[in-house]
Design an enzyme around this catalytic site. Structure first.
Site, short mmCIF file in Angstrom:
data_model
loop_
_atom_site.label_atom_id
_atom_site.label_comp_id
_atom_site.label_asym_id
_atom_site.label_seq_id
_atom_site.Cartn_x
_atom_site.Cartn_y
_atom_site.Cartn_z
N SER A 186 36.79 -8.34 -17.39
CA SER A 186 38.05 -8.74 -17.48
C SER A 186 38.99 -7.95 -17.40
O SER A 186 39.39 -7.73 -18.65
CB SER A 186 37.87 -9.92 -18.14
N ARG A 224 39.78 -11.03 -29.21
CA ARG A 224 39.03 -9.83 -28.42
C ARG A 224 40.71 -9.15 -29.07
O ARG A 224 40.96 -8.47 -28.31
CB ARG A 224 39.49 -9.88 -26.84
N GLU A 248 43.59 -7.12 -20.50
CA GLU A 248 42.55 -6.89 -21.86
C GLU A 248 42.17 -5.57 -22.64
O GLU A 248 42.20 -5.47 -23.66
CB GLU A 248 41.23 -7.67 -21.77
#
Length: 343
Positions: free
Chosen positions: A237, A165, A333
């Site tokens: 998320s 990520r 995130e």
């Protein structure tokens, strides 16, 4: 030409948070971005690149000019004598629409990444991933305009420095380039990635596994776990799955026999952040209109009138409780944009 639009950012973030910026400019092609940069010569520190708004938490008024590359279009190039296919898409294309288009054409490679919200231009920044596949696995190159000069640069996979990520665009080149198009490598021949248990289970009764059936299974899983941001504000998320050493993993496994984790290499494990949050008793937790989703603990939601600070307070509470119970610190995130000192 750039189109000046209202400075309210509520329609441009999937949390549905009411926030504002100094100015919001939308560009329909790469040259328009370059022309505006040359003519306006903006202070690049005053700019923020806006994609689909699906990975943002916005806080109140943001003292920046937001620019949005709304570049559309999809082009395919088949390689003669090979199963390889290149697809080039504009940064403003909706990611899921691109995935569906590739499947309609009979190409595979993106099926595991179905229904991920956001635009194509944001995909390399975040190195999006799901169900055993990451964006970098099919990435070839991208074009981007440097904000200080207006020059166009092409980035290879090595240039992008992809991580979990993560990419160079979240680190040393953060805020320095606006991505205008992305090229990916697909295939006419399916190479399925279906090791993820729920995915394997959904496909177990299929007589034939195709890219489309994998995509349909992924969509079904995501829809069963993740709320539709049109109906319930969220950014997917909220936290990354934390990566720990083998020693940390073994210590946690001794203390929590049901620990959900996946081995990355000989030295590291990835822990399921949603499991950690749920074990901390926070699934369905709510403060006012901000809360932890009742079906997926990894997702923070806006039940209607939550502010960015309300969501941030919930995130801090989740992080602190997980740290207290497991000794593992969760990292967001999503990008948190605005004045804050929590993360």
């Amino acid at each position: 030409m750039a189109q000046s639009v209202p400075a309210s950012l509520k329609p441009f973030n999937t949390f549905g948070i009411e926030a504002t910026c100094n100015e919001l400019l939308s560009f329909n092609d790469e040259q328009a971005i370059r022309d505006w940069l040359v003519q306006s010569q903006p202070d690049t520190d005053s700019l923020f690149i806006l994609g689909g708004g699906s990975n943002l938490l916005l806080l109140d008024h943001i003292d920046l000019t937001f620019i949005q590359p709304n570049i559309q279009g999809i082009a395919y190039q088949e390689k003669e004598g090979s199963d390889e296919v290149l697809v080039t898409a504009g940064a403003g294309m909706n990611w899921h629409e691109l995935v569906l288009d590739t499947l309609t054409k009979g190409y595979s490679g993106l099926e595991n990444l179905s229904l991920i919200p956001g635009n194509v231009g944001a995909a390399p920044i975040q190195n999006i991933g799901a169900y055993g596949v990451e964006f970098k696995d099919c990435f070839v190159s991208l074009r981007a305009v440097e904000l200080t000069s207006g020059d166009v640069r092409e980035f290879s996979a090595a240039d992008c420095q992809f991580g979990y990520r993560d990419s160079i665009f979240k680190n040393s080149l953060k805020g320095r380039y606006v991505i205008t198009q992305v090229t990916l490598r697909l295939s006419k021949a399916l190479q399925p990635h279906i090791d993820y248990a729920p995915l394997k289970q959904l496909l177990a009764d299929k007589t034939e596994i195709t890219a489309k059936t994998i995509s349909q299974a992924v969509i079904a899983i995501r829809q069963s776990k993740l709320p539709d941001p049109v109906k319930l504000g969220n950014a997917g998320s909220f936290f990354k799955n934390p990566v720990v050493t083998v020693e940390q993993y073994e210590t946690l496994k001794d203390a929590f026999a049901e620990l959900v984790a996946y081995q990355i290499d000989n030295e590291h494990y990835k822990l399921a952040a949603g499991w950690l949050i749920e074990q901390a008793g926070l699934k369905g937790y709510r403060q006012g209109d901000a809360g932890v989703h009742e079906k997926q603990a990894l997702v923070l939601v806006n039940y209607g009138r939550a502010t960015g600070q309300d969501i941030l307070n919930i995130a801090k509470h989740v992080r602190d409780k997980v740290l207290e119970l497991f000794g593992v610190e969760l990292e967001p995130e999503v990008w948190i944009i605005g004045k804050q000192k929590i993360f």
